[in-house]
Structure formats: C-alpha cells, structure tokens
Design a protein around this motif. Structure first.
Motif, PDB file in Angstrom:
ATOM      1  N   UNK A   1       0.558  -0.839  -0.025  1.00  0.00           N
ATOM      2  CA  UNK A   1      -0.294  -0.565   0.364  1.00  0.00           C
ATOM      3  C   UNK A   1       0.962   1.464  -0.021  1.00  0.00           C
ATOM      4  N   UNK A   2       0.504   2.257  -1.301  1.00  0.00           N
ATOM      5  CA  UNK A   2       1.825   3.024  -1.399  1.00  0.00           C
ATOM      6  C   UNK A   2       0.844   4.391  -0.665  1.00  0.00           C
ATOM      7  N   UNK A   3       1.783   4.853   0.208  1.00  0.00           N
ATOM      8  CA  UNK A   3       1.042   6.551   1.148  1.00  0.00           C
ATOM      9  C   UNK A   3       1.855   7.187   0.276  1.00  0.00           C
ATOM     10  N   UNK A   4       1.197   8.575   0.190  1.00  0.00           N
ATOM     11  CA  UNK A   4       1.553   9.815  -0.534  1.00  0.00           C
ATOM     12  C   UNK A   4       1.677  10.683  -0.051  1.00  0.00           C
ATOM     13  N   UNK A   5       3.506  11.278   0.059  1.00  0.00           N
ATOM     14  CA  UNK A   5       3.040  12.171   1.526  1.00  0.00           C
ATOM     15  C   UNK A   5       3.355  13.540   0.458  1.00  0.00           C
ATOM     16  N   UNK A   6       3.325  14.739   1.314  1.00  0.00           N
ATOM     17  CA  UNK A   6       3.598  16.216   0.647  1.00  0.00           C
ATOM     18  C   UNK A   6       4.503  17.051   1.501  1.00  0.00           C
ATOM     19  N   UNK A   7       5.569  17.409   1.468  1.00  0.00           N
ATOM     20  CA  UNK A   7       6.882  18.258   2.390  1.00  0.00           C
ATOM     21  C   UNK A   7       6.359  19.586   1.570  1.00  0.00           C
ATOM     22  N   UNK A   8       6.542  20.266   2.777  1.00  0.00           N
ATOM     23  CA  UNK A   8       6.426  22.155   1.977  1.00  0.00           C
ATOM     24  C   UNK A   8       7.538  22.629   1.687  1.00  0.00           C
ATOM     25  N   UNK A  52       2.759  42.473   8.460  1.00  0.00           N
ATOM     26  CA  UNK A  52       3.382  41.340   8.600  1.00  0.00           C
ATOM     27  C   UNK A  52       2.337  40.105   8.669  1.00  0.00           C
ATOM     28  N   UNK A  53       1.002  40.118   9.710  1.00  0.00           N
ATOM     29  CA  UNK A  53       0.330  39.555  10.504  1.00  0.00           C
ATOM     30  C   UNK A  53      -0.594  38.755   8.600  1.00  0.00           C
ATOM     31  N   UNK A  54      -1.011  39.552   7.762  1.00  0.00           N
ATOM     32  CA  UNK A  54      -1.528  39.578   6.351  1.00  0.00           C
ATOM     33  C   UNK A  54      -1.011  38.660   5.616  1.00  0.00           C
ATOM     34  N   UNK A  55       0.068  38.793   5.381  1.00  0.00           N
ATOM     35  CA  UNK A  55       0.729  38.535   4.041  1.00  0.00           C
ATOM     36  C   UNK A  55       1.469  36.883   5.261  1.00  0.00           C
ATOM     37  N   UNK A  56       2.056  37.043   6.602  1.00  0.00           N
ATOM     38  CA  UNK A  56       2.082  35.583   6.841  1.00  0.00           C
ATOM     39  C   UNK A  56       0.700  34.858   6.654  1.00  0.00           C
ATOM     40  N   UNK A  57      -0.671  34.434   5.993  1.00  0.00           N
ATOM     41  CA  UNK A  57      -1.685  34.319   6.032  1.00  0.00           C
ATOM     42  C   UNK A  57      -1.590  33.819   4.685  1.00  0.00           C
ATOM     43  N   UNK A  58      -1.497  34.489   3.735  1.00  0.00           N
ATOM     44  CA  UNK A  58      -1.116  34.269   2.338  1.00  0.00           C
ATOM     45  C   UNK A  58      -0.084  33.958   1.483  1.00  0.00           C
ATOM     46  N   UNK A  59       0.658  33.593   3.036  1.00  0.00           N
ATOM     47  CA  UNK A  59       2.201  32.401   2.265  1.00  0.00           C
ATOM     48  C   UNK A  59       1.899  31.467   2.719  1.00  0.00           C
ATOM     49  N   UNK A  60       1.160  31.257   3.833  1.00  0.00           N
ATOM     50  CA  UNK A  60       0.498  29.998   4.081  1.00  0.00           C
ATOM     51  C   UNK A  60      -0.198  29.125   2.691  1.00  0.00           C
ATOM     52  N   UNK A  61      -0.746  30.313   2.312  1.00  0.00           N
ATOM     53  CA  UNK A  61      -1.814  29.397   1.712  1.00  0.00           C
ATOM     54  C   UNK A  61      -1.468  29.071   0.451  1.00  0.00           C
ATOM     55  N   UNK A  62      -0.433  29.956  -0.144  1.00  0.00           N
ATOM     56  CA  UNK A  62       0.246  30.473  -1.700  1.00  0.00           C
ATOM     57  C   UNK A  62       1.127  29.120  -1.616  1.00  0.00           C
ATOM     58  N   UNK A  63       2.148  29.191  -0.447  1.00  0.00           N
ATOM     59  CA  UNK A  63       2.963  27.480  -0.835  1.00  0.00           C
ATOM     60  C   UNK A  63       2.152  26.506  -0.224  1.00  0.00           C
ATOM     61  N   UNK A  64       1.175  26.447  -0.049  1.00  0.00           N
ATOM     62  CA  UNK A  64       0.681  25.063   0.691  1.00  0.00           C
ATOM     63  C   UNK A  64       0.565  23.495  -0.554  1.00  0.00           C
TER      64      UNK A  64
END
Length: 64
Positions: A1-8, A52-64
């Motif tokens: 059984x293969x599992x898919x891993x995702x790394x940031x 900084x908080x707004x850009x932080x949330x954006x970065x988290x969603x863009x590079x997810x």
C-alpha cells in the motif's frame, strides 16, 4: 500500500518564520510605544504587525 507524502518547501517555512517574527516584533513594538505614551509610533507598529500577519496568511495559502 503506497502512501503519498507531501512536504512543504523551504520557501514556505522561511517566509512563514520571517513574517511571523515581524508580526511578533510589531506587536511588541506596539506595546513598548504604547506604554511610553508615543501614540503615533504605536500606531505604526500596529500597522506593521497587521501587515505582517496578512502576508503570513497569504504565504501559508500560496505555498501550501
């Protein structure tokens, strides 16, 4: 059984740490300026923390 891993990527981690740190420093600066009575600098520190908080949330969603 293969599992898919995702790394940031390193970019996601680095930018998250950068903007998280800027947000915390902005909030700390806001506190310091507010206790000393400097309202204008406290407002600018608050603006930096919120940006900084707004850009932080954006970065988290863009590079997810």
């Amino acid at each position: 059984m293969a599992t898919q891993t995702e790394s940031g990527g390193d970019m996601s981690l680095g930018l998250t740490l950068l903007f998280g740190t800027l947000g915390v420093l902005g909030a700390f600066g806001m506190y310091l300026f507010a206790t000393s009575g400097n309202q204008v600098s406290s407002g600018w520190a608050f603006a930096i923390a919120m940006l900084a908080a707004a850009v932080l949330v954006t970065v988290i969603h863009v590079y997810d």
